[in-house]
Design an enzyme around this catalytic site. Structure first.
Site, PDB file in Angstrom:
ATOM      1  N   GLU A 151       0.795  -1.230   0.000  1.00 24.84           N
ATOM      2  CA  GLU A 151       0.000   0.000   0.000  1.00 24.84           C
ATOM      3  C   GLU A 151       0.828   1.281   0.000  1.00 24.84           C
ATOM      4  OE1 GLU A 151      -2.341  -2.868   2.687  1.00 24.84           O
ATOM      5  OE2 GLU A 151      -0.271  -2.462   2.142  1.00 24.84           O
ATOM      6  N   TYR A 153       1.076  -5.801  13.014  1.00 23.83           N
ATOM      7  CA  TYR A 153      -0.029  -5.073  12.395  1.00 23.83           C
ATOM      8  C   TYR A 153      -0.929  -4.429  13.454  1.00 23.83           C
ATOM      9  CZ  TYR A 153      -3.606  -3.947   8.971  1.00 23.83           C
ATOM     10  OH  TYR A 153      -4.482  -3.271   8.168  1.00 23.83           O
ATOM     11  N   ASP A 182      -6.139  -7.575   6.704  1.00 27.17           N
ATOM     12  CA  ASP A 182      -7.520  -7.413   7.164  1.00 27.17           C
ATOM     13  C   ASP A 182      -8.459  -7.232   5.972  1.00 27.17           C
ATOM     14  OD1 ASP A 182      -6.820  -4.913   6.319  1.00 27.17           O
ATOM     15  OD2 ASP A 182      -7.101  -3.922   8.238  1.00 27.17           O
ATOM     16  N   HIS A 242      -4.495 -11.986  13.391  1.00 30.21           N
ATOM     17  CA  HIS A 242      -4.499 -13.121  14.309  1.00 30.21           C
ATOM     18  C   HIS A 242      -3.606 -12.918  15.523  1.00 30.21           C
ATOM     19  CE1 HIS A 242      -1.015 -14.019  11.682  1.00 30.21           C
ATOM     20  NE2 HIS A 242      -0.496 -14.533  12.781  1.00 30.21           N
ATOM     21  N   ARG A 263      -4.051  -3.077  13.274  1.00 31.72           N
ATOM     22  CA  ARG A 263      -5.517  -3.174  13.267  1.00 31.72           C
ATOM     23  C   ARG A 263      -5.896  -4.600  13.626  1.00 31.72           C
ATOM     24  NH1 ARG A 263      -4.720  -0.042   8.440  1.00 31.72           N
ATOM     25  NH2 ARG A 263      -5.156   2.148   8.868  1.00 31.72           N
ATOM     26  N   GLU A 298      -9.841  -4.565   4.777  1.00 34.50           N
ATOM     27  CA  GLU A 298      -9.464  -3.430   3.931  1.00 34.50           C
ATOM     28  C   GLU A 298      -8.341  -3.819   2.981  1.00 34.50           C
ATOM     29  OE1 GLU A 298     -10.355   0.466   2.835  1.00 34.50           O
ATOM     30  OE2 GLU A 298     -11.245  -0.610   4.517  1.00 34.50           O
ATOM     31  N   ASP A 346      -2.324  -5.362   3.324  1.00 36.48           N
ATOM     32  CA  ASP A 346      -2.581  -5.766   4.709  1.00 36.48           C
ATOM     33  C   ASP A 346      -3.528  -6.961   4.776  1.00 36.48           C
ATOM     34  OD1 ASP A 346      -0.933  -3.773   5.589  1.00 36.48           O
ATOM     35  OD2 ASP A 346      -2.542  -2.343   5.968  1.00 36.48           O
TER      36      ASP A 346
END
Length: 938
Positions: free
Chosen positions: A8, A320, A97, A367, A322, A99, A95
C-alpha cells in the site's frame, strides 16, 4: 524469474524490499486505486443522467457499486501497469484485514494481470515473517472482499441518503453516518445528563491520627451504627438523597458540632483486617485498547495514535496495528520472557507462559495482538526512534513484556477506629512484590512512581490499641456531574456496545470533530449545539439509525456476512428498499420535517430557544417589539448555557452594553461585553467615525462581574512597556494574546522573543525583573513543542535535507527546508511518495519565485499571456464539461450554456486579465461542486 510485489505505501515497500530475494520488484499502490465516486466530476459521463449516479450504488441492479479510478490515482495505476509488463508473476502483499483484502481485489480488477497471481499476507515486517509469507501464499478471500464491499455500500447508502436531508433542514455541510451518528448521540446524551444534573452537598470528618509518632488518615464512615452519606447516595436529577437510602446526611453545622464533641474523645482500634490479593497484567494491546491508553498516557488522539502506529508497522517495529485479538504467538511469548529475564531478573518472570483469550467473537482483523516485531524485541532505546514514535513504541514494548511477568502481590489493610458513637476507617495498601508493576502500570507514565503512589503504609496496629487524634477536620463535598467522554472512554464505550469496528474509531472521531459536532476541551469531547439539533432530528424521525442496540445488531450481521453465515444482498435490500427501507423513510418524512423546528434546540430549564443559524448558534426570545436574537459565545457548551447568561446576552443586544465606569484619562465610558469569542472590555461606543473602538479580552478565569474599572483600564492599556533590556536596549513589553498573557523582547528587525507568563504572574503587574527572568529561561520550558513530522519521506536529492509530511491547521503538507506545499485532496501521509513530494515542493518554490519577480517586459508579457491562454483554454474545457454535466439535470441548463459561452468569448478578447479572473471563478465553482457531492459516511 521476475516478480512484482504490490503493497500500500512507499514506507512499507522500502522495508519489505530488504527481505525479498533478487528479482523481486516492490511498488506501492498508495492505498485504494479505485473507489466509489467522491464528487460529481468523478462520475462517468455514461451514467451521469441516472438517478442513482450521485449515490455511486445502483439499488435497482442488486446494489451494483460504481467504481472509478480517482484522478490522483491514474498515474499510480499507469505506473503499476507498466511495471506489470516486464514480470512473470504478481504478488499482492497488502494488509491482512478486510481493507487490505479489498485493496488487492481492486488491484486485480484494474490491472487485469495475465501472469500468475499470489496473495501474500503477514502481520509483521521482519525477514522471518516475509520468508514464511512467501512460502504460504494463497488466493484472494472473496468472502472477506464481499464483507468489506457490503460495509462500504451500507455506509454510502446511509451517508449519501441522510446527509442531503440534514443540509436542507439544518445546515449545509453536515453529515450522517452509520457509526458517527451513534457516537454523536452518546456525547449528546451525556451532555443532557450534565445539564439535568443537580448538585448535592454533604459533610464528613477527616482525622489525622497518631500511633507511636506515626501519622495516618481516617475518615468517618458511620454514626450510631448508620452509614454516613457519600456522593453515590445522591439522585443526580434532584441533588437529594436517593429514595430508599438509609444514611446519615450531615450539614456544615452538624459536622462542626460533631467535630468539637469527638475531638477530645478516646480513640480505640475496634477492628483490623488484612486481605492479600494479586493483580495480573493487562492483555497485550488491541487497536481499541492502544487508542485508549495512548490517549490517557500520551494525550494522543485516536487518529494520531493510528498514524504513528501505522508508521511503526511499516518500518518493521511493531506487528499489524488493526486487530481485535489479544493472542500472542509462541515467538512473541519467548521474546517477551527473554526481555523480562534480561532486564528485571528471573524472579520477575511468570512461572509459566501467559496467554490471553480474545473475548470478541468477531475478532478477525488479524491473528495476533499489537506487539514489538520480530523474534527478539528491541528495547525502546535500541530503536533509534524519537518523538511520538518512540513514546508509542515504548508503550507497546512495556505492555507486551509485562504480559509475561509475575503477578503483583499486595495486601489491603482496613482499620476501624471507634470514638464515642462514631466509627472511622483507615485504609492502607502494602505492595509485597511489585511483579509486572516494575514494567507497566495502566494509566501511569512512570511505573516506579506509580508503585510508590499505590502503596499507603499504616503504622503497626492491633485491636484494642489506643490512638491519639492530632487533628480533626470537617470537610464539605459537592457531587459532580457525569464526566464528559474523552476519546479513550468513547472508544471503550463504542467497543463494549459492539458499535462499528475498532479500526474505524480513529476516523469516526476525526470526522465528528471536523464536521463541527464536537469540540475538544482539554481531553474532553464537548458536543456542540449543532450536534444536539442533528441528534434530535435523527432520533425523532429515524430512531433505529441512532439506536445503540440496532447499530450493534447491524454490526453483528456484517460480521456474519464475512463468515458466510448471512447473505449480503437480502440484507441490503431489507435495509434500503421496500416500504420500511431507508430510501422510503427519507422520502416520506422529508415533507414532515419543519426546518425551523429542526434548527431549534430545546434545553431543559431554558425558556429561550436556541437555534442553529448560518453563522452558528444563537438564542431567541420575544418582547413587545418582536423577536430578539443574540449569538451564543463559542466557548459556552449546551450543558452550561443557563438563564442568567441568556439574560445577559439578550440585555446587551436590546439595551446595549452596560457601562462599567469612565476612563480616568479620557473620560470615555468603559463597557464589559460578551461576544462570540467570550467576554471583553471596550473603550467608548462604536460609531461611524470609529467603528472599531479599543477592545481587550478578559484573562482566562476572570468573569465579567469581577471586572473593575482599574482592571479594565489596565487591560485596555496593553501592551505594557516594562522597560529596556539591559543588554540590547530593546523594549520589553507585557500583553495578552490568543494563548494567554506573555512578555516579549522586541528587537525590531532582529526578531521578537516571547515567553508565556506562569500561573502566579499577572499581566497587569508583572515587573521588568520578572520578565527578564522568564526571558532567560529556554523556550522549551514553556511546554511548546516543535511540530513533529507525521512521516519522513526521505532526503531531497539536491541537498540531502529531509522531506517530511506534517499536519497543519489547514491540513496535511510536505516540508523541505523553508518550503511548505499542501497535499492534494485525498492524499494522506500513507500514500504520498518522495518523488511526488519533491514535485509538489518544486512547484511551490517556482510559484514563490514568480510572485517576487518584477514585472517583465512587454515582449515577455505577451508570451506569458499566450501561454496563459493555452492553459486556460485547456482548463476551461474541463470546467465547462463538469459544469454542463452537473447542471444538466436542473432547470437552468440553457442559462449555464449561455454564461459559459459568454465567459469563453470574454476570455478571448481580454487576454491574461480575464484568464486570471476566470481561473478564480472556475476554481471557486469547482470547489463548491466538490463539497456538495462529498457526503461523508462512516
Amino acid at each position: 524469474m521476475s516478480t512484482l510485489v504490490i503493497v500500500e505505501s512507499p514506507t512499507k515497500a522500502k522495508t519489505i524490499r530488504n527481505y525479498l530475494p533478487s528479482g523481486y520488484r516492490v511498488e506501492a499502490s498508495m492505498g485504494h486505486v479505485r473507489d466509489l465516486p467522491r464528487s460529481a466530476s468523478e462520475i462517468p459521463a455514461s451514467v451521469k443522467g441516472e438517478k442513482w449516479a450521485q449515490l455511486g450504488v445502483n439499488p435497482e441492479a442488486d446494489f451494483e457499486p460504481l467504481y472509478v479510478v480517482p484522478s490522483d490515482k491514474k498515474k499510480v495505476v499507469k505506473s503499476l501497469k507498466d511495471a506489470l509488463k516486464n514480470v512473470d508473476e504478481l504478488v499482492l502483499a497488502t494488509d491482512e484485514d478486510r481493507e487490505g483484502e479489498s485493496i488487492s481485489w481492486h488491484l486485480l480488477q484494474v490491472l487485469k494481470p495475465k501472469v500468475p497471481i499470489k496473495r501474500m499476507v503477514f502481520h509483521e515486517i521482519t525477514e522471518e515473517a516475509i520468508q514464511q509469507a512467501l512460502d504460504n501464499c494463497r488466493d484472494i478471500d472473496d468472502q472477506l472482499v464481499r464483507a468489506q464491499e457490503t460495509r462500504r455500500i451500507l455506509d454510502r447508502l446511509v451517508g449519501y441518503t441522510l446527509s442531503p436531508l440534514l443540509w436542507k433542514k439544518i445546515a449545509w455541510g453536515l453529515s450522517a453516518g452509520r457509526v458517527q451518528s451513534v457516537a454523536v448521540k452518546l456525547l449528546v446524551e451525556r451532555e443532557r445528563a450534565r445539564r439535568a444534573f443537580r448538585q448535592g452537598s454533604y459533610w464528613d470528618l477527616k482525622a489525622q491520627l497518631l500511633k507511636n509518632e506515626e501519622s495516618f488518615e481516617a475518615k468517618l464512615i458511620t454514626l450510631d451504627g448508620k452509614r454516613l452519606a457519600t456522593g453515590s447516595d445522591f439522585d443526580e436529577n434532584t441533588g437529594q438523597i436517593a429514595a430508599g437510602r438509609d444514611v446519615v446526611l450531615l450539614n456544615e453545622t452538624e459536622a462542626n458540632t460533631l467535630r468539637e464533641r469527638l475531638q477530645e474523645g478516646a480513640w480505640t482500634v475496634a477492628n483490623l483486617e488484612e486481605r492479600p490479593s494479586t493483580r495480573k497484567p493487562s492483555p497485550p494491546f488491541t487497536t481499541s485498547t492502544l487508542q485508549q491508553e495512548s490517549n490517557r498516557k500520551l494525550r494522543l488522539s485516536a487518529r494520531d495514535t493510528m498514524r504513528v502506529a501505522q508508521s511503526l508497522y511499516e518500518q518493521g517495529y511493531i506487528t499489524y496495528m488493526r486487530t481485535d485479538s489479544v493472542h500472542l504467538s509462541q515467538q512473541a511469548i519467548t521474546a517477551a520472557r527473554e526481555c523480562v529475564e534480561r532486564k528485571y531478573g528471573s524472579e520477575y518472570l511468570s512461572p509459566k507462559s501467559r496467554q490471553y483469550a480474545t473475548k470478541s467473537k468477531s475478532a478477525q482483523e488479524a491473528h495476533e495482538a499489537i506487539r514489538p516485531a520480530g523474534s527478539s524485541f528491541r528495547t525502546p532505546q535500541e530503536t533509534g526512534l524519537s518523538g511520538r514514535e518512540l513514546s508509542l513504541y515504548d508503550l507497546i514494548w512495556k505492555r507486551t513484556v509485562a504480559t509475561q511477568m509475575a503477578e503483583a502481590r499486595q495486601t489491603n489493610i482496613t482499620v476501624q477506629i471507634e470514638v464515642d458513637n462514631a466509627t472511622f476507617r483507615a485504609s492502607g495498601k502494602r505492595i509485597d512484590f511489585p511483579g509486572f508493576f516494575r514494567a507497566y502500570v495502566e494509566g501511569s507514565d512512570d511505573p516506579n512512581a506509580a508503585i510508590e503512589n499505590q502503596e499507603i503504609l499504616l503504622p503497626r496496629l492491633a485491636i484494642g490499641d489506643a490512638v491519639n487524634c492530632g487533628e480533626l477536620e470537617a470537610v464539605g463535598h459537592e457531587t459532580q456531574p457525569p464526566a464528559r467522554y474523552t476519546e479513550a472512554t468513547l472508544v471503550k464505550t463504542l467497543e463494549s456496545e459492539g458499535i462499528g469496528r475498532p479500526s474505524t474509531y480513529a476516523s469516526v472521531i476525526g470526522t465528528i470533530i471536523d464536521r463541527g459536532y464536537v469540540t475538544a476541551n482539554g481531553n474532553s469531547l464537548v458536543p456542540t449545539f449543532t450536534a444536539f439539533a442533528v441528534t434530535d432530528l435523527l432520533s425523532k424521525h429515524f430512531p433505529d439509525l441512532v439506536d445503540v442496540g440496532f447499530t450493534a445488531r447491524m454490526e453483528r450481521t456484517l460480521d456474519h456476512i464475512s463468515t458466510g453465515e448471512a447473505d449480503w444482498l437480502p440484507y441490503l435490500k431489507d435495509f434500503y428498499v421496500g416500504d420500511d427501507g431507508l430510501e422510503t423513510q427519507v422520502t416520506e418524512r422529508e415533507s414532515q420535517i419543519d426546518p425551523a423546528e429542526a434548527r431549534t434546540v430545546d434545553l431543559q430549564d431554558l425558556e429561550a430557544k436556541v437555534r442553529i443559524g448560518r453563522y452558528g448558534p444563537y438564542v431567541e426570545t420575544e418582547d413587545e417589539n418582536g423577536p430578539v436574537k443574540a449569538s451564543v459565545p463559542v466557548d459556552v457548551s449546551p450543558a452550561d448555557l443557563d438563564a442568567d447568561q441568556v439574560t445577559l446576552l439578550l440585555k446587551q443586544k436590546i439595551e446595549g452594553p452596560e457601562k462599567l465606569g469612565l476612563h480616568p484619562e479620557t473620560s470615555e465610558p468603559i463597557y464589559v461585553l460578551v461576544g462570540a469569542y467570550g467576554p471583553y472590555v471596550q473603550l467608548g461606543e462604536a460609531t461611524e467615525e470609529r467603528p472599531k473602538p479599543k477592545r481587550a479580552s478578559l484573562p482566562k478565569g476572570v468573569k465579567p462581574e469581577d471586572v473593575t474599572v482599574e482592571m479594565a483600564v489596565g487591560l485596555l492599556a496593553l501592551p505594557r512597556l516594562l522597560g529596556a533590556h539591559p543588554e540590547t536596549g530593546a523594549p520589553i513589553k507585557a500583553s495578552l494574546g490568543r494563548f494567554g498573557p506573555y512578555v516579549v523582547h522586541d528587537q525590531g528587525k532582529e526578531g521578537k522573543d516571547y515567553r508565556s507568563l506562569k500561573g502566579d504572574d499577572n499581566v497587569l503587574t508583572v515587573s521588568l525583573d520578572r520578565a527578564l527572568q522568564l526571558l532567560s529561561e529556554p523556550k522549551a520550558s514553556r511546554g511548546r513543542r516543535k511540530a513533529e513530522p507525521l512521516k519522513e519521506l526521505g532526503k531531497h536529492p539536491d541537498d540531502d535535507e529531509m522531506v517530511a509530511v506534517y499536519k497543519g491547521p489547514y491540513g496535511l503538507y510536505v516540508k523541505h527546508g523553508k518550503t511548505n506545499a499542501g497535499l492534494p485532496e485525498g492524499k494522506t501521509e500513507a500514500d504520498i511518495s518522495l518523488e511526488e513530494a519533491i514535485a509538489l515542493i518544486a512547484a511551490k518554490a517556482g510559484s514563490k519565485k514568480k510572485t517576487t519577480r518584477k514585472k517583465s517586459t512587454a515582449k515577455s508579457s505577451t508570451k506569458s499571456g499566450t501561454a496563459a491562454k493555452k492553459s486556460t483554454a485547456k482548463k476551461s474545457t474541463t470546467a465547462k464539461k463538469s459544469t454542463t454535466a452537473k447542471k444538466s439535470t436542473t432547470a437552468k441548463k440553457s442559462t449555464t450554456r449561455k454564461t459559459t459561452t459568454k465567459r469563453a468569448a470574454a476570455s478571448k478578447s481580454t487576454g491574461t486579465k480575464t484568464t486570471t479572473a476566470k481561473k478564480s471563478s472556475t476554481t471557486k465553482k469547482s470547489s463548491t461542486r466538490k463539497k456538495s457531492a462529498e457526503k461523508p459516511e462512516t
